[in-house]
Motif scaffolding. Structure first.
Motif, PDB file in Angstrom:
ATOM      1  N   THR A  61       0.847  -1.219   0.068  1.00 21.04           N
ATOM      2  CA  THR A  61      -0.114   0.104  -0.218  1.00 21.04           C
ATOM      3  C   THR A  61       1.039   1.366   0.037  1.00 21.04           C
ATOM      4  O   THR A  61       1.966   1.159   0.316  1.00 21.04           O
ATOM      5  CB  THR A  61      -0.818   0.035   1.260  1.00 21.04           C
ATOM      6  OG1 THR A  61      -0.243   0.581   2.416  1.00 21.04           O
ATOM      7  CG2 THR A  61      -1.854  -1.142   1.435  1.00 21.04           C
ATOM      8  N   TYR A  91      -5.293  -8.200   4.873  1.00 19.77           N
ATOM      9  CA  TYR A  91      -5.626  -7.946   6.083  1.00 19.77           C
ATOM     10  C   TYR A  91      -4.265  -7.353   6.804  1.00 19.77           C
ATOM     11  O   TYR A  91      -4.197  -6.363   7.424  1.00 19.77           O
ATOM     12  CB  TYR A  91      -6.269  -8.901   7.080  1.00 19.77           C
ATOM     13  CG  TYR A  91      -7.712  -9.232   6.461  1.00 19.77           C
ATOM     14  CD1 TYR A  91      -8.682  -8.389   7.243  1.00 19.77           C
ATOM     15  CD2 TYR A  91      -8.108 -10.211   5.821  1.00 19.77           C
ATOM     16  CE1 TYR A  91      -9.891  -8.585   6.781  1.00 19.77           C
ATOM     17  CE2 TYR A  91      -9.406 -10.116   5.205  1.00 19.77           C
ATOM     18  CZ  TYR A  91     -10.344  -9.618   6.031  1.00 19.77           C
ATOM     19  OH  TYR A  91     -11.735  -9.857   5.641  1.00 19.77           O
ATOM     20  N   MET A  94      -3.000  -4.120   5.446  1.00 24.59           N
ATOM     21  CA  MET A  94      -3.936  -3.184   5.846  1.00 24.59           C
ATOM     22  C   MET A  94      -3.672  -2.679   7.466  1.00 24.59           C
ATOM     23  O   MET A  94      -3.637  -1.622   7.812  1.00 24.59           O
ATOM     24  CB  MET A  94      -5.537  -3.392   5.624  1.00 24.59           C
ATOM     25  CG  MET A  94      -5.700  -3.098   4.313  1.00 24.59           C
ATOM     26  SD  MET A  94      -5.519  -1.514   3.688  1.00 24.59           S
ATOM     27  CE  MET A  94      -6.785  -0.512   4.509  1.00 24.59           C
ATOM     28  N   ILE A 112     -10.252   5.990   2.793  1.00 25.94           N
ATOM     29  CA  ILE A 112     -10.067   5.454   1.686  1.00 25.94           C
ATOM     30  C   ILE A 112     -11.009   5.509   0.458  1.00 25.94           C
ATOM     31  O   ILE A 112     -12.052   5.973   0.778  1.00 25.94           O
ATOM     32  CB  ILE A 112      -9.653   3.680   1.815  1.00 25.94           C
ATOM     33  CG1 ILE A 112     -10.861   3.191   2.278  1.00 25.94           C
ATOM     34  CG2 ILE A 112      -8.567   3.668   2.857  1.00 25.94           C
ATOM     35  CD1 ILE A 112     -10.855   1.706   2.287  1.00 25.94           C
ATOM     36  N   ALA A 114     -12.400   3.048  -2.043  1.00 25.05           N
ATOM     37  CA  ALA A 114     -12.342   1.706  -2.089  1.00 25.05           C
ATOM     38  C   ALA A 114     -13.215   0.950  -3.535  1.00 25.05           C
ATOM     39  O   ALA A 114     -14.343   1.592  -3.496  1.00 25.05           O
ATOM     40  CB  ALA A 114     -13.176   0.829  -0.763  1.00 25.05           C
ATOM     41  N   LYS A 119     -15.816  -3.929  -0.483  1.00 28.78           N
ATOM     42  CA  LYS A 119     -16.622  -3.194   0.790  1.00 28.78           C
ATOM     43  C   LYS A 119     -16.470  -4.067   2.040  1.00 28.78           C
ATOM     44  O   LYS A 119     -16.257  -3.632   2.924  1.00 28.78           O
ATOM     45  CB  LYS A 119     -18.037  -2.810   0.221  1.00 28.78           C
ATOM     46  CG  LYS A 119     -18.478  -1.838   1.259  1.00 28.78           C
ATOM     47  CD  LYS A 119     -19.911  -1.164   0.677  1.00 28.78           C
ATOM     48  CE  LYS A 119     -20.735  -1.624  -0.356  1.00 28.78           C
ATOM     49  NZ  LYS A 119     -21.923  -1.203  -0.606  1.00 28.78           N
ATOM     50  N   TYR A 122     -13.070  -4.152   3.734  1.00 28.45           N
ATOM     51  CA  TYR A 122     -12.900  -3.077   4.396  1.00 28.45           C
ATOM     52  C   TYR A 122     -13.640  -3.030   5.480  1.00 28.45           C
ATOM     53  O   TYR A 122     -13.205  -2.378   6.478  1.00 28.45           O
ATOM     54  CB  TYR A 122     -12.645  -1.802   3.193  1.00 28.45           C
ATOM     55  CG  TYR A 122     -11.797  -1.790   2.412  1.00 28.45           C
ATOM     56  CD1 TYR A 122     -10.314  -1.689   2.824  1.00 28.45           C
ATOM     57  CD2 TYR A 122     -12.032  -1.882   1.138  1.00 28.45           C
ATOM     58  CE1 TYR A 122      -9.367  -1.673   1.914  1.00 28.45           C
ATOM     59  CE2 TYR A 122     -10.940  -1.905   0.207  1.00 28.45           C
ATOM     60  CZ  TYR A 122      -9.775  -1.752   0.634  1.00 28.45           C
ATOM     61  OH  TYR A 122      -8.571  -1.713  -0.257  1.00 28.45           O
ATOM     62  N   ASN A 123     -15.005  -3.147   5.567  1.00 33.73           N
ATOM     63  CA  ASN A 123     -15.728  -3.333   6.640  1.00 33.73           C
ATOM     64  C   ASN A 123     -15.368  -4.197   7.719  1.00 33.73           C
ATOM     65  O   ASN A 123     -15.415  -3.697   9.128  1.00 33.73           O
ATOM     66  CB  ASN A 123     -17.365  -3.806   6.424  1.00 33.73           C
ATOM     67  CG  ASN A 123     -18.157  -2.830   5.375  1.00 33.73           C
ATOM     68  OD1 ASN A 123     -19.018  -3.299   4.812  1.00 33.73           O
ATOM     69  ND2 ASN A 123     -17.888  -1.599   5.599  1.00 33.73           N
ATOM     70  N   LEU A 125     -12.210  -4.388   8.350  1.00 36.94           N
ATOM     71  CA  LEU A 125     -11.304  -3.861   9.033  1.00 36.94           C
ATOM     72  C   LEU A 125     -11.751  -2.667   9.750  1.00 36.94           C
ATOM     73  O   LEU A 125     -10.801  -1.611  10.306  1.00 36.94           O
ATOM     74  CB  LEU A 125     -10.124  -3.511   7.813  1.00 36.94           C
ATOM     75  CG  LEU A 125      -9.510  -4.564   7.497  1.00 36.94           C
ATOM     76  CD1 LEU A 125      -8.766  -4.120   6.124  1.00 36.94           C
ATOM     77  CD2 LEU A 125      -8.215  -5.019   8.298  1.00 36.94           C
ATOM     78  N   PHE A 127     -13.816  -0.052   8.318  1.00 37.63           N
ATOM     79  CA  PHE A 127     -14.197   0.996   7.445  1.00 37.63           C
ATOM     80  C   PHE A 127     -15.562   1.054   7.385  1.00 37.63           C
ATOM     81  O   PHE A 127     -16.101  -0.048   7.203  1.00 37.63           O
ATOM     82  CB  PHE A 127     -13.451   1.045   6.386  1.00 37.63           C
ATOM     83  CG  PHE A 127     -11.918   1.377   6.299  1.00 37.63           C
ATOM     84  CD1 PHE A 127     -11.554   2.767   6.146  1.00 37.63           C
ATOM     85  CD2 PHE A 127     -10.916   0.382   6.614  1.00 37.63           C
ATOM     86  CE1 PHE A 127     -10.267   2.855   6.459  1.00 37.63           C
ATOM     87  CE2 PHE A 127      -9.661   0.584   6.858  1.00 37.63           C
ATOM     88  CZ  PHE A 127      -9.171   1.915   6.598  1.00 37.63           C
ATOM     89  N   GLU A 129     -18.901   3.030   5.203  1.00 36.89           N
ATOM     90  CA  GLU A 129     -18.940   3.822   3.803  1.00 36.89           C
ATOM     91  C   GLU A 129     -19.575   5.132   4.227  1.00 36.89           C
ATOM     92  O   GLU A 129     -20.461   5.405   5.165  1.00 36.89           O
ATOM     93  CB  GLU A 129     -20.357   3.163   3.099  1.00 36.89           C
ATOM     94  CG  GLU A 129     -20.145   1.607   2.413  1.00 36.89           C
ATOM     95  CD  GLU A 129     -20.350   0.707   3.600  1.00 36.89           C
ATOM     96  OE1 GLU A 129     -21.263  -0.241   3.293  1.00 36.89           O
ATOM     97  OE2 GLU A 129     -19.645   0.421   4.804  1.00 36.89           O
ATOM     98  N   ARG A 146     -12.565   5.185   8.566  1.00 37.35           N
ATOM     99  CA  ARG A 146     -12.454   4.588   9.840  1.00 37.35           C
ATOM    100  C   ARG A 146     -11.687   5.432  10.878  1.00 37.35           C
ATOM    101  O   ARG A 146     -10.793   5.997  10.779  1.00 37.35           O
ATOM    102  CB  ARG A 146     -11.484   3.368   9.496  1.00 37.35           C
ATOM    103  CG  ARG A 146     -11.086   2.554  10.890  1.00 37.35           C
ATOM    104  CD  ARG A 146     -10.162   1.272  10.532  1.00 37.35           C
ATOM    105  NE  ARG A 146      -8.840   1.564  11.357  1.00 37.35           N
ATOM    106  CZ  ARG A 146      -7.991   0.488  11.207  1.00 37.35           C
ATOM    107  NH1 ARG A 146      -8.363  -0.758  10.673  1.00 37.35           N
ATOM    108  NH2 ARG A 146      -7.004   0.628  11.910  1.00 37.35           N
TER     109      ARG A 146
END
Length: 147
Positions: A61, A91, A94, A112, A114, A119, A122-123, A125, A127, A129, A146
């Motif tokens: 990243t 994971y 991130m 981010i 995304a 989605k 990321y949820n 992790l 995050f 929407e 997040r």
């Protein structure tokens, strides 16, 4: 096991730079069949989070301090080599990126952009929407934050 290194643009070796650009191209341009300008002159401002397996970059990243990309700190160009995804390195990279933001930028709030199909990843992790879906390089994206 993934070995994580965080480096500025200037600290990257030529080999690391070549390998991370190759990985981004392999996934974002070839695998996702998306013609876009990956080399965007933002790499120089970013910190690069490199995930090595046996001395090869398999996850990556780039992170930005608040104000350099978005108003909030951000993570972008999240990528894991296709044959390595079964090991859940997404994971790991991130988590390492969020930790690097905390250490280097002294914040834990992250934004981010995304790809919509990721989605749920990321949820998982933390995050959430924000706003509506939009197209970025003809791929559906959504902003996520997040705290």
């Amino acid at each position: 096991m993934l070995e994580i290194k965080v480096k500025s643009f200037e600290e990257l070796t030529k080999k690391e730079l070549y390998n991370l650009l190759q990985l981004r191209s392999e996934v974002f341009v070839v695998e996702q069949d998306c013609v876009y300008q990956d080399i965007d002159y933002k790499d120089q401002k970013a910190l690069h989070v490199l995930g090595f397996k046996k001395e090869k970059i398999v996850a990556y990243t780039r992170i930005f301090k608040p104000g350099d990309y978005f108003e909030l700190a951000s993570i972008g160009r999240v990528v894991v080599q296709k044959k390595e995804r079964a090991y859940k390195y997404g994971y790991a990279i991130m988590d390492a990126s969020a930790e690097a933001i905390k250490v280097h930028f002294k914040t834990s709030t992250i934004k981010i952009s995304a790809q919509v199909y990721l989605k749920k990843f990321y949820n998982n992790l933390g995050f959430k929407e924000t706003g509506k879906e939009y197209l970025e390089d003809d791929i559906p994206h959504i902003a996520m934050v997040r705290n």
